[in-house]
Design a protein around this motif. Structure first.
Motif, PDB file in Angstrom:
ATOM      1  N   GLY A  97      -8.700   1.037  -3.172  1.00 59.41           N
ATOM      2  CA  GLY A  97      -9.151   0.772  -1.814  1.00 59.41           C
ATOM      3  C   GLY A  97      -8.147   1.102  -0.731  1.00 59.41           C
ATOM      4  N   VAL A  98      -7.002   1.685  -1.104  1.00 63.75           N
ATOM      5  CA  VAL A  98      -6.030   2.065  -0.088  1.00 63.75           C
ATOM      6  C   VAL A  98      -6.414   3.446   0.460  1.00 63.75           C
TER       7      VAL A  98
ATOM      8  N   ALA B 112      -9.132  -7.541  -9.278  1.00 63.71           N
ATOM      9  CA  ALA B 112      -8.664  -8.094  -8.013  1.00 63.71           C
ATOM     10  C   ALA B 112      -9.422  -7.491  -6.835  1.00 63.71           C
ATOM     11  N   CYS B 113     -10.026  -6.349  -7.030  1.00 67.46           N
ATOM     12  CA  CYS B 113     -10.857  -5.769  -5.977  1.00 67.46           C
ATOM     13  C   CYS B 113     -12.172  -6.531  -5.837  1.00 67.46           C
ATOM     14  N   GLU B 114     -12.398  -7.483  -6.738  1.00 66.36           N
ATOM     15  CA  GLU B 114     -13.658  -8.212  -6.791  1.00 66.36           C
ATOM     16  C   GLU B 114     -14.836  -7.262  -6.754  1.00 66.36           C
TER      17      GLU B 114
ATOM     18  N   ALA C 217       0.847  -1.205   0.000  1.00 62.91           N
ATOM     19  CA  ALA C 217       0.000   0.000   0.000  1.00 62.91           C
ATOM     20  C   ALA C 217       0.878   1.248   0.000  1.00 62.91           C
ATOM     21  N   TRP C 218       1.950   1.221   0.787  1.00 61.96           N
ATOM     22  CA  TRP C 218       2.870   2.371   0.819  1.00 61.96           C
ATOM     23  C   TRP C 218       3.434   2.634  -0.559  1.00 61.96           C
TER      24      TRP C 218
ATOM     25  N   ARG D  11      -5.818  -6.406  -4.314  1.00 61.89           N
ATOM     26  CA  ARG D  11      -6.376  -7.299  -3.279  1.00 61.89           C
ATOM     27  C   ARG D  11      -6.484  -6.607  -1.924  1.00 61.89           C
ATOM     28  N   HIS D  12      -6.050  -5.370  -1.869  1.00 60.80           N
ATOM     29  CA  HIS D  12      -5.956  -4.661  -0.591  1.00 60.80           C
ATOM     30  C   HIS D  12      -7.213  -4.805   0.260  1.00 60.80           C
ATOM     31  N   CYS D  13      -8.362  -4.575  -0.343  1.00 57.72           N
ATOM     32  CA  CYS D  13      -9.604  -4.588   0.434  1.00 57.72           C
ATOM     33  C   CYS D  13      -9.950  -5.985   0.942  1.00 57.72           C
TER      34      CYS D  13
END
Ligand SMILES: Nc1ncnc2c1ncn2[C@@H]1O[C@H](COP(=O)(O)OP(=O)(O)OP(=O)(O)O)[C@@H](O)[C@H]1O
Ligand SMILES: [Mg+2]
Lengths: 592, 304, 275
Positions: A451-452, C188-190, A436-437, C124-126
């Motif tokens: 989404g970060v 990838a965030c689906e 994320a960074w 994929r973060h979320c």
């Protein structure tokens, strides 16, 4: 969309002005002449290495008046000369390398020439050996450079792409052996370099090593080694660690270099924290030393120093935690309102914070004793692993029959500190958080669209970096035994930042190397004390111009600094938007 | 009340100097988005250039303000402009397309080099140098407020310099080209504007203003030294950010505001003078937190 | 304010209702955006139903990209609201992504110095939750989560036809591959709805055809797609429904046949009214 062009040679591929065209056409050599000049140059340099450089003895180090003896700085011609001679056989591939090595010879000859005539009050002091060295290295330079001009005229040399072809490595067994031999060899070089006393010799040694590495680098040598080290990382790290642990035993109970290495270690640890902020997250922090200072002051105040305002003594491990926490909290406090600002604003706010911290420490007499600082900080004491008496870091110890000076205690502590920071860095870097960074660094808008939460992760990075600096600061207070506001000036922040950038952003060896360069070199270059800062400034400029990715760059990030991308955007007098999705394109112009 | 008026005047004088320096920051930033960290050093170099010429003048000339002043200003402007253009050409131009941090570190490097060069190579440069006052000493009074002639001089010079700058930017062809480049350099280039030249002119104009400020600073405090550019530069940059970076009027306004704030805070806050250099940064942080674009800037903050 | 839209009633969830129209996933109502004096979007209403491919077309500067920016929180609407699955969306980019809206950009916005796999991993973060302690401790949970995230990312790469290469950074991919990578990252965030901004810009006919198939496959995975395109053949052969924007207003809406016949659309594109 073209891939990045190979950038092996800066000497040739940059802006060709008419001026340099002209020189080239004058200096162009035919094949035979190149050969003749090359041989002649090599012979000259060889002769020069064994000839007198000073015409009379006036204290210039290294018995420079003797002939038949390669003393003093002269000896450093020889390895480069060997390299150059070998490179002859690799032409035309090795032309760039040859130019670099020849430049190294020229620097050694030139530096000593000037130094001798300076100290000997005039050119009279210079004997024929030095003249020949100059002449020989110039001839070599000419011979090799003429190959490059040819390439610039259209014939492409395969050597230019050496860095980009796939790297071939030997069998794993050989890899291990290479690492096993290479690491101690490196260490021996290091210890040897530390022992070189006179500045003329040291500068020459640096020229020799620098030119040698630059030459090897153009042959793709460092791509090869970095690949090798990447494969054998664990093994190499263990070897290095052993080497670092063994180092104090080689010092005959002398604490001088340990002391220097301690400060290198402390600053390298702080640099790793800064690396999270600058290298991974891409936030420009110009007041980082303040967090280090917070740690140092916390530690100084809680250790019942001789000259202090607070008379308590807290166990060190607790102090370490408190220092890191306080620094981290202050980081959050400073970062929370300001981290949504764009880059340059953040830079000046952090700079301002750094100054505020320093001035506050300077004025808060009741707590920090103002400009006098807190002095007489006692040595560390931690519970001993072996006995009931606590281990006092002020004592010298006898280990395996070798007496270690008391600094060895701090030295080992610093190694632990550094390892801790390195683990922190690499574990966080290789995780969802680290990604994320990096995503924020690369493209904040794209990252947030994935989404970060940018503010949250920037704050995390900022606070973590701050608390790592705080932790390093707590150790530093005990090492230096005193803290005062003038140790935390803007220049110190710049020094740390420069260490991170010079070493290579986002890498651990880079932080170590950068800190090493900036805290070791001044020790070795005491003769240049007065022009030290001037050299530092010039080095920053030159570095950013020719190797902005740093000495040990992150393998893939090199491109960022090399790529031609337009940094221009609107904004003058009227101030149009930064958030201009249509015009700004940080990735690159698509092939529409 | 008199005290307030007196301090207000002092603040305006200080602010005028900040404003002059801030203009250089704001213009360069507006055109190439570079925080030209070395701009404070240009201010310092200008002052030293002026001083060098004054020192070299024969005594009869040096005493005569009407002859010496133009000479000093010319020398200062020349030195500063030459240095700035050289720096742009050698250090910044090759980095046009580099990441920000590269350019900023170069700027810091330049700043160190300039400072150290003056320290090492100006005769006795390690110590502060005394600077001639030139303008008549003494004050004149408006009511109970006493204003030194130097201060009046400073304000007048700064005012006319800023007026000229406005005229330059808005009424000349080069000024128009400058605005065009700042909006969109690529298009400007396609329209036949020599972008490199415009950038160089921007640096030069900034340097001229900084050089004026350098001489004025010397005349007011009767002393200059090699590191005076650092803090002055920082505060001027703060002023530029305060006013809204890239905005010319903003830079002047920011400078005045900062000067007045600093003087007032020093006067009215207990122990204020020990904290003299802190106020600028506190003001900066407060402004950036509540109005990140500066006072006159448009909304350029990236929303999270 | 009620936060649940009537379209998202429990009955449409139950799956019994075969003859119900597919439920509305995304609904924007009255979106208005002004840039200074420019009215970039003028009270645009828009909806996307489950399993749909919606085309968004319009002349240059019509406000298509602005509309996407508005949906994804990069530009704040001056008026109007966006609901996703009936829930009012908080228009912050990362919240929108969490809710289930992912996008690509007209000017590709990858993370240029990260590998393709890392790019997708950011996507994929979320769907990963590992925090600082877990990353430091590297316990079993962390390793499993990391491994599964990598697996998923590799699958998405594979889905768009890319192979992970550890030594390659995203910026050195070919243009078409960069576009595909951007899509993989968004997938990838689906997301429930995928927003594609000119996915075939700069592609040759063969690549365009491959993109068309890719978008269909994405829909087959159950992701609704909104696609901005200037390539009319692409739009007409792909989309179930087409929305036409012009100067910020919704000009027309319907199937490709309907839109093609609409005189207003022809006028907007050709600048003359048909006889
Ligand atoms: N950040 C901004 N600031 C000011 N104006 C903007 C901004 N973003 C877009 N605009 C303007 O809004 C209008 C709509 O732009 P938008 O990018 O949405 O068009 P588009 O339909 O995507 O066009 P294209 O097909 O060329 O991509 C344009 O006139 C544009 O100049
Ligand atoms: Mg668009």
């Amino acid at each position: 969309m073209t891939p990045v062009p190979p950038s092996a040679s800066h000497l040739t591929s940059r802006h060709k002005t008419n001026w340099s065209e002209m020189w080239r056409s004058v200096l162009r050599l035919s094949g035979r002449w190149r050969f003749v000049l090359g041989i002649a140059g090599a012979l000259f340099v060889w002769t020069a290495a064994f000839s007198p450089w000073a015409s009379f003895a006036f204290g210039y180090p290294g018995k420079m008046t003797l002939s038949g003896f390669p003393g003093g700085a002269r000896v450093y011609l020889l390895p480069l000369l060997l390299l150059v001679s070998l490179l002859f056989f690799t032409l035309p591939v090795g032309a760039t390398a040859g130019v670099r090595a020849a430049l190294g010879l020229l620097f050694i000859a030139g530096y000593n020439f000037i130094a001798i005539s300076w100290e000997g009050d005039g050119v009279d002091a210079v004997a024929w050996g030095a003249w020949i060295a100059l002449l020989g290295s110039l001839l070599l330079l000419w011979a090799f450079a003429s190959f490059l001009w040819e390439e610039a005229d259209g014939r492409s040399l395969s050597g230019q792409t050496a860095g980009h072809t796939a790297v071939k490595l030997p069998d794993p067994i050989w890899q291990m052996l290479l690492v096993f031999g290479g690491v101690p060899a490196l260490l021996i070089c290091f210890v040897y370099a530390l022992d070189v006393e006179e500045s003329s010799r040291f500068v020459s040694l640096i020229c020799c090593l620098g030119a040698g590495s630059a030459a090897l680098s153009s042959l793709g040598f460092f791509n090869w080694t970095s690949e090798l080290l990447a494969r054998q990382r664990t093994f190499a790290v263990i070897l290095l660690l052993i080497a670092a642990l063994v180092f104090p035993f080689t010092q005959d109970g002398n604490g001088y270099w340990l002391r220097v290495l301690i400060s290198v270690g402390v600053f390298a640890s702080a640099a790793i924290g800064l690396n999270i902020v600058v290298g991974l997250t891409g936030l420009l922090d110009l007041g980082y030393i303040a967090f280090f200072g917070i740690g140092a002051y916390v530690s100084a105040l809680l250790s019942d120093a001789d000259f202090t305002t607070v008379h308590v003594r807290v166990p060190f491990l607790l102090v370490l935690l408190i220092g890191a926490t306080v620094a981290g909290l202050v980081g959050i406090f400073v970062g929370a309102p300001t981290l949504r600002l764009r880059g340059d604003y953040l830079a000046i706010v952090t700079l301002g914070f750094g100054e505020i911290f320093r001035i506050t420490m300077n004025n808060w007499n009741g707590l920090t004793r103002g400009p006098n600082g807190i002095a007489g900080i006692s040595d560390l004491e931690i519970p001993s692993l072996f006995g009931s008496t606590p281990l006092n870091f002020g004592d010298a110890h006898e280990v395996f029959g070798v007496s270690l000076p008391n600094f060895a205690n701090y030295y080992f502590l610093c190694i632990f500190l550094f390892i801790g920071m390195a683990i922190l860095f690499s574990r966080l870097g290789n995780s969802r958080i680290g990604r994320a960074w990096m995503a924020i660094r690369e493209d904040e808008i794209a990252a947030s669209s994935m989404g970060v939460n940018p503010v949250r992760f920037k704050l995390l990075s900022f606070a973590l970096g701050a608390s790592m600096a705080g932790a390093a600061g707590t150790v530093s207070a005990h090492v230096t035994q005193q803290v005062s506001p003038d140790s935390f000036t803007f220049m110190e922040s710049i020094l740390l930042l420069a260490a991170v950038v010079l070493g290579g952003m986002g890498t651990i060896p880079g932080a170590l190397l950068g800190a090493g360069v900036f805290y070791l070199l001044p020790e070795k270059l005491r003769a240049f004390q007065d022009v030290r800062m001037l050299m530092f400034g010039a080095a920053l400029i030159i570095m950013m111009r020719y190797r902005p990715e740093g000495l040990i760059p992150n393998r893939r990030r090199k491109a960022e600094f090399r790529e031609e991308k337009s940094r221009f955007s609107a904004g003058f007098l009227k101030g149009t938007g930064e958030l201009d999705l249509m015009q700004q394109n940080p990735v690159q112009e698509g092939g529409t | 009340m008199e005290q307030f008026a007196q301090q207000f005047v002092n603040g305006v004088v200080l602010g005028a100097m900040y404003g002059l320096i801030a203009l250089g920051y704001t213009m360069v930033y507006g055109i190439i988005q570079l925080w030209n960290f070395a701009h404070g050093e240009i201010f310092m170099v200008g002052a030293f250039g002026g001083l060098a010429v004054w020192t070299a003048l024969p005594e009869s000339l040096a005493e005569n303000a009407f002859l010496a002043l133009p000479l000093i200003f010319t020398a200062a402007v020349f030195t500063a402009t030459f240095t700035a253009v050289l720096v742009e050409r050698v250090a910044y131009r090759p980095l046009r397309s580099s990441p920000r941090i590269t350019a900023l570190i170069t700027a810091i490097g330049v700043s160190i080099v300039l400072q150290e060069s003056v320290r090492l190579f100006y005769p006795d440069g390690k110590r502060p140098q005394s600077f001639p006052g030139l303008v008549a000493e003494g004050n004149f009074s408006i009511g109970d407020v006493r204003i030194p002639w130097v201060s009046l001089f400073i304000v007048i010079v700064a005012f006319f310099a800023m007026l000229l700058l406005q005229a330059f930017v808005h009424a000349t062809k080069t000024g128009k080209a400058m605005r065009a480049v700042s909006q969109d350099p690529d298009t400007a280039r396609l329209m036949g504007i020599d972008v490199n030249r415009i950038i160089m002119v921007t640096f030069a104009v900034g340097a001229i203003l900084a050089a004026l400020a350098g001489v004025l600073q010397g005349m007011k405090f009767r002393q200059i030294d090699f590191h005076m550019g650092f803090l002055a530069g920082l505060k001027a940059f703060t002023a530029a950010v305060l006013g809204g970076i890239g905005n010319i009027t903003g830079a002047v306004l920011g400078g005045l505001l900062l000067g007045i704030t600093e003087v007032m805070a020093t006067q009215y806050i207990p122990q204020g003078s020990a904290w003299k250099d802190v106020w600028a940064f506190i003001v900066l942080i407060v402004v950036l937190v509540f109005r990140p674009t500066g006072l006159l800037g448009e909304d350029v903050s990236v929303r999270a | 304010m009620k936060s649940v839209d009537s379209d998202f009633s429990p009955s449409s969830l139950s799956g019994l209702a075969g003859n119900f129209p597919p439920r509305v996933l995304l609904r924007a109502s009255g979106l208005t955006v002004r840039f200074g004096g420019l009215l970039a979007l003028d009270a645009v209403d828009f909806e996307v139903r489950e399993g749909e491919i919606v085309g968004l077309i319009g002349p240059n500067g019509a406000g298509k990209t602005t509309f996407f920016n508005c949906l994804t929180g990069l530009v704040m609407p001056d008026e109007g609201e966006v609901r996703y699955k009936g829930q009012l969306l908080v228009l912050r980019p990362y919240k929108v992504a969490e809710a289930g809206l992912a996008r690509t950009f007209q000017n590709i916005r990858l993370f240029p110095n990260m590998t393709p796999l890392e790019n997708v991993l950011v996507g994929r973060h979320c769907h990963t939750k590992e925090g600082v302690w877990s990353a430091l401790w590297r316990g079993k949970r962390f390793r499993e989560a990391e491994a599964s995230a990598r697996m998923a990312a590799a699958e998405f790469l594979d889905f768009v036809g890319l192979v992970p290469d550890e030594d390659l950074s995203a910026h050195s991919l070919s243009y078409g591959d960069q576009r595909r990578l951007e899509i993989a990252r968004a997938l990838a965030c689906e997301p429930g709805v995928l927003l594609l901004d000119e996915p075939t810009a700069g592609m040759n006919p063969r690549e365009t055809q491959a993109m068309l198939e890719l978008v269909q496959q994405i829909r087959d995975r159950g992701v609704a797609v909104v696609v901005i395109e200037h390539d009319m053949r692409f739009i007409f052969s792909l989309c179930d429904r087409i929305v036409v924007l012009d100067s910020g207003c919704k000009l027309s809406e319907g199937t490709s046949v309907e839109v093609r016949k609409d005189p207003r659309v022809i006028e907007a594109y050709l600048g003359i009214s048909p006889e």
